[in-house]
Scaffold this active site. Structure first.
Site, PDB file in Angstrom:
ATOM      1  N   GLU A 178      17.287 -16.376  -0.458  1.00 38.09           N
ATOM      2  CA  GLU A 178      15.867 -16.583  -0.148  1.00 38.09           C
ATOM      3  C   GLU A 178      14.961 -16.162  -1.304  1.00 38.09           C
ATOM      4  O   GLU A 178      13.765 -16.463  -1.296  1.00 38.09           O
ATOM      5  CB  GLU A 178      15.483 -15.819   1.128  1.00 38.09           C
ATOM      6  CG  GLU A 178      15.396 -14.294   1.007  1.00 38.09           C
ATOM      7  CD  GLU A 178      16.749 -13.582   1.128  1.00 38.09           C
ATOM      8  OE1 GLU A 178      17.795 -14.225   0.901  1.00 38.09           O
ATOM      9  OE2 GLU A 178      16.755 -12.370   1.427  1.00 38.09           O
ATOM     10  N   GLY A 220      19.404  -5.564   5.051  1.00 33.29           N
ATOM     11  CA  GLY A 220      18.795  -4.357   5.612  1.00 33.29           C
ATOM     12  C   GLY A 220      19.237  -3.155   4.815  1.00 33.29           C
ATOM     13  O   GLY A 220      20.203  -3.229   4.051  1.00 33.29           O
ATOM     14  N   LYS A 244       1.577 -17.138   6.810  1.00 29.06           N
ATOM     15  CA  LYS A 244       0.348 -17.237   5.998  1.00 29.06           C
ATOM     16  C   LYS A 244       0.297 -18.528   5.162  1.00 29.06           C
ATOM     17  O   LYS A 244      -0.735 -19.197   5.134  1.00 29.06           O
ATOM     18  CB  LYS A 244       0.281 -16.020   5.058  1.00 29.06           C
ATOM     19  CG  LYS A 244      -1.068 -15.822   4.424  1.00 29.06           C
ATOM     20  CD  LYS A 244      -1.981 -15.130   5.393  1.00 29.06           C
ATOM     21  CE  LYS A 244      -3.359 -14.889   4.852  1.00 29.06           C
ATOM     22  NZ  LYS A 244      -4.128 -14.030   5.774  1.00 29.06           N
ATOM     23  N   SER A 267     -14.866 -13.926   9.959  1.00 30.36           N
ATOM     24  CA  SER A 267     -15.105 -12.986   8.851  1.00 30.36           C
ATOM     25  C   SER A 267     -15.197 -13.716   7.520  1.00 30.36           C
ATOM     26  O   SER A 267     -15.627 -13.147   6.535  1.00 30.36           O
ATOM     27  CB  SER A 267     -13.966 -11.977   8.792  1.00 30.36           C
ATOM     28  OG  SER A 267     -12.774 -12.641   8.375  1.00 30.36           O
ATOM     29  N   GLY A 268     -14.743 -14.981   7.521  1.00 26.69           N
ATOM     30  CA  GLY A 268     -14.695 -15.709   6.253  1.00 26.69           C
ATOM     31  C   GLY A 268     -13.344 -15.553   5.572  1.00 26.69           C
ATOM     32  O   GLY A 268     -13.073 -16.172   4.558  1.00 26.69           O
ATOM     33  N   CYS A 291      23.620 -10.415   2.747  1.00 23.11           N
ATOM     34  CA  CYS A 291      23.689  -9.016   2.315  1.00 23.11           C
ATOM     35  C   CYS A 291      24.186  -8.122   3.463  1.00 23.11           C
ATOM     36  O   CYS A 291      25.341  -8.243   3.862  1.00 23.11           O
ATOM     37  CB  CYS A 291      22.331  -8.569   1.764  1.00 23.11           C
ATOM     38  SG  CYS A 291      22.424  -7.022   0.856  1.00 23.11           S
ATOM     39  N   TYR A 292      23.343  -7.277   4.048  1.00 26.61           N
ATOM     40  CA  TYR A 292      23.809  -6.453   5.172  1.00 26.61           C
ATOM     41  C   TYR A 292      24.349  -7.354   6.287  1.00 26.61           C
ATOM     42  O   TYR A 292      25.322  -7.006   6.963  1.00 26.61           O
ATOM     43  CB  TYR A 292      22.652  -5.581   5.707  1.00 26.61           C
ATOM     44  CG  TYR A 292      23.055  -4.710   6.886  1.00 26.61           C
ATOM     45  CD1 TYR A 292      23.666  -3.485   6.688  1.00 26.61           C
ATOM     46  CD2 TYR A 292      22.836  -5.138   8.202  1.00 26.61           C
ATOM     47  CE1 TYR A 292      24.052  -2.683   7.756  1.00 26.61           C
ATOM     48  CE2 TYR A 292      23.214  -4.349   9.284  1.00 26.61           C
ATOM     49  CZ  TYR A 292      23.822  -3.123   9.056  1.00 26.61           C
ATOM     50  OH  TYR A 292      24.199  -2.340  10.115  1.00 26.61           O
ATOM     51  N   HIS A 331      20.904 -12.724  -2.350  1.00 30.58           N
ATOM     52  CA  HIS A 331      19.735 -13.149  -1.557  1.00 30.58           C
ATOM     53  C   HIS A 331      19.309 -14.572  -1.919  1.00 30.58           C
ATOM     54  O   HIS A 331      18.515 -14.761  -2.849  1.00 30.58           O
ATOM     55  CB  HIS A 331      18.577 -12.170  -1.781  1.00 30.58           C
ATOM     56  CG  HIS A 331      18.826 -10.838  -1.163  1.00 30.58           C
ATOM     57  ND1 HIS A 331      18.514 -10.557   0.149  1.00 30.58           N
ATOM     58  CD2 HIS A 331      19.416  -9.731  -1.655  1.00 30.58           C
ATOM     59  CE1 HIS A 331      18.883  -9.328   0.443  1.00 30.58           C
ATOM     60  NE2 HIS A 331      19.433  -8.789  -0.630  1.00 30.58           N
ATOM     61  N   VAL A 382      -9.112 -15.994   5.434  1.00 30.50           N
ATOM     62  CA  VAL A 382      -8.347 -17.227   5.621  1.00 30.50           C
ATOM     63  C   VAL A 382      -8.059 -17.475   7.110  1.00 30.50           C
ATOM     64  O   VAL A 382      -8.298 -18.567   7.631  1.00 30.50           O
ATOM     65  CB  VAL A 382      -7.004 -17.158   4.853  1.00 30.50           C
ATOM     66  CG1 VAL A 382      -6.185 -18.420   5.058  1.00 30.50           C
ATOM     67  CG2 VAL A 382      -7.255 -16.914   3.375  1.00 30.50           C
ATOM     68  N   ASP A 383      -7.587 -16.446   7.811  1.00 26.68           N
ATOM     69  CA  ASP A 383      -7.122 -16.658   9.181  1.00 26.68           C
ATOM     70  C   ASP A 383      -8.269 -17.055  10.122  1.00 26.68           C
ATOM     71  O   ASP A 383      -8.155 -18.016  10.878  1.00 26.68           O
ATOM     72  CB  ASP A 383      -6.410 -15.404   9.711  1.00 26.68           C
ATOM     73  CG  ASP A 383      -5.255 -14.991   8.820  1.00 26.68           C
ATOM     74  OD1 ASP A 383      -4.809 -15.829   8.010  1.00 26.68           O
ATOM     75  OD2 ASP A 383      -4.799 -13.833   8.913  1.00 26.68           O
ATOM     76  N   SER A 384      -9.372 -16.293  10.082  1.00 22.80           N
ATOM     77  CA  SER A 384     -10.443 -16.633  11.023  1.00 22.80           C
ATOM     78  C   SER A 384     -11.085 -17.967  10.641  1.00 22.80           C
ATOM     79  O   SER A 384     -11.530 -18.722  11.512  1.00 22.80           O
ATOM     80  CB  SER A 384     -11.479 -15.510  11.136  1.00 22.80           C
ATOM     81  OG  SER A 384     -12.191 -15.347   9.942  1.00 22.80           O
ATOM     82  N   SER A 385     -11.100 -18.302   9.353  1.00 20.19           N
ATOM     83  CA  SER A 385     -11.698 -19.579   8.939  1.00 20.19           C
ATOM     84  C   SER A 385     -10.864 -20.758   9.435  1.00 20.19           C
ATOM     85  O   SER A 385     -11.399 -21.744   9.953  1.00 20.19           O
ATOM     86  CB  SER A 385     -11.797 -19.654   7.413  1.00 20.19           C
ATOM     87  OG  SER A 385     -12.635 -18.646   6.941  1.00 20.19           O
TER      88      SER A 385
END
Ligand code: XMP
Length: 500
Positions: free
Chosen positions: A163, A54, A358, A215-216, A81-82, A161, A218-221
């Site tokens: 990650e 952070g 995602k 909408s076409g 880190c933090y 980090h 990624v998520d709505s598809s």
């Protein structure tokens, strides 16, 4: 699932990266605010806790703290880190403002001489200068304690980090914490997610119909694909084609979804949207008009349907984490199809992707048989090409932009390592050119290509000259209305990714 890893958020930009990495190692993870109470943690009973980095300094008043009882729960903790500095500070160690902060890849040398030094991503001003009782340093750089542990209490800290892909062996460090320290079982699988969601959707919808604004993207598809698997025949998808899609995109969406077990309704509303935008040049006004027109069209189509009691939305996990985390100032009013339930009355909302990152949504889409072109699609703004045509939007300008954008995507699409987002913009400048023996006075196309992790900030992508040259010569020769191609070399900030 036998265990959850909680990622406690202390304001670092890496929380989703950490939680996503944990899941990619087949261990379920969730992100929670850093100030979650020890009682709540006891209720969740996680297998382990990771505290993120952070931007704060632990010795400044008001800097975030975890509940101090957490360290006595017996649950393994890794502070990054933090997170490491806060843990050491709260347990009686000392953190000092770094005389020499470290930024970038720094050589870390483990205390155990059997282990090799490695490069790790550092990004800190402060550093732990005295460890709490019970802790030992396990690695150092030239200027700081890079890692520490209190094995008895199962408390671990790293100043770097793990990650980040810029840390050598970073994934292995997280993996070792999960499996060797926490004893987490590798039992998180996307297939299980599909099974539980299918059962949940079936239980919620029963024999009722469900409506989805497709909408076409990624998520709505992926949401549509999952719902059509769970309740074949009960899903109605409305695809409002506002006319601002990229070349061939509307037809591709229709081709993919009209084959599935759902009712697909395409509303061709380009004329209506263009009429509303006539004479409008202001970017925010354009976004608002498109957002409102979208909802009106959707509402009208939904009203025609009659009996559709449920609304489905492609909300994903980061949307939920972010909306709980508070936002900065609105830079642009992002138009999405969210917010629809306020307008229409539904018995319930189904959000089957709300637990996924995602990358997982993309992987799920592949498992559900969606084509790669759809699942790996770049982000595309809700108002589409209307905000990539500078100034007033007309059918003619959209056609020019669509053709230029198709050329650009084809050329960049051939590169091995592609930028994260790339597209063409039709500027509202005309410039003089010469084609054959004739003077021209035509449009200027701008090339935008960026590299980014989170789209909150980005760098312009340094495209090879050969690729830029091909894009320019193809656009100016294949599209008569374009006289010039320019390259946008601005990062975000100060620019945004989109031009409007
Ligand atoms: P900006 O231009 O704000 O864009 O730097 C950041 C990312 O968001 C995308 N973007 C949008 N996405 N609705 C969306 O769903 C929108 O209205 C919108 N505007 C920008 C943009 O393409 C970039 O990936």
């Amino acid at each position: 699932m036998s265990g959850t890893i909680l990622v406690l958020d202390f304001g670092g930009q890496y929380k989703e990266l950490i939680a996503g990495m944990v899941r990619s190692l087949s261990v379920y993870s969730e992100i929670k605010p850093g100030n979650i109470t020890a009682d709540e943690i006891r209720r969740i009973a996680p297998t382990g806790i990771i505290m993120t980095g952070g931007p704060n300094s632990v010795y400044l008043p008001g800097s975030p703290r975890c509940d101090s009882k957490l360290f006595a729960l017996g649950i393994p903790i890794l502070g990054i880190c933090y997170g490491m500095q806060m843990m050491c500070h709260m347990l009686g160690g000392e953190v000092s403002p770094g005389a020499a902060g470290e930024y970038g890849r720094v050589l870390v040398t483990p205390e155990d001489s059997a282990q090799k030094p490695f490069l790790a991503l550092m990004s800190h001003m402060d550093a732990v200068t005295r460890l709490p009782d019970g802790f030992a340093a396990t690695a150092r750089t030239g200027s700081c304690i890079a890692a520490c542990e209190d094995k008895g209490r199962k408390l671990y800290g790293v100043q770097f980090h793990p990650e980040s892909k810029h840390t050598e062996g970073g994934r292995g460090i997280i993996e070792s914490f999960l499996h060797n320290v926490c004893g987490a079982a590798k039992d998180y699988r996307l297939d299980d997610y599909i099974d539980t969601q299918v059962a949940d959707i079936q239980e919620k919808a029963r024999d009722k119909n469900v409506l989805l604004a497709l909408s076409g993207g990624v998520d709505s598809s992926v949401c549509a694909a999952l719902l059509s698997k769970a309740i074949p025949g009960q899903l109605v998808c409305i695809f409002v084609d506002h006319g601002f899609m990229r070349q061939g995109e509307g037809d591709e969406i229709e081709r993919v979804f009209s084959k599935r077990k759902l009712r697909f309704i395409r509303v061709n509303a380009e004329r209506r949207f263009l009429a509303k935008l006539k004479g409008i040049a202001d970017p925010e006004a354009k976004r608002k008009i498109i957002g409102e027109a979208f909802i009106r069209v959707f509402e009208e189509e939904a009203a025609k349907l009659g009996d559709v009691p449920f609304l489905a939305q492609g909300t994903i996990y980061p949307d939920i984490v972010e909306s709980g985390g508070g936002h900065g100032a609105t830079i642009k009013s992002h138009h999405n199809v969210g917010g629809l339930p306020e307008i229409l009355a539904f018995d319930g909302v189904i959000e089957p992707l709300a637990g996924l990152f995602k990358d997982e949504v993309r992987a799920l889409g592949k498992k559900l048989g969606l084509p790669k072109s759809l699942v790996n699609r770049q982000p595309f703004p809700g108002p589409g090409l209307a905000i990539r045509v500078m100034g007033e939007v007309t059918g003619e300008k959209l056609d020019i932009l669509r053709s230029a954008d198709a050329v650009l995507r084809e050329e960049i699409g051939r590169m091995k390592r592609k930028p994260d987002q790339y597209f063409a913009v039709l500027t509202d400048t005309r410039s003089v050119g010469v084609k054959g023996d004739f003077r021209t006075y035509d449009y200027v196309i701008a090339v935008r290509a960026v590299t980014t992790g989170d789209f909150m900030t980005c760098e312009y992508a340094a495209l090879p000259n050969s690729v830029l040259g091909r894009i320019s010569s193809r656009i100016t020769s294949e599209i008569p209305a374009v006289s010039r191609v320019v390259y946008d070399i601005t990062s975000k900030p100060p620019a945004t990714v989109e031009w409007e």
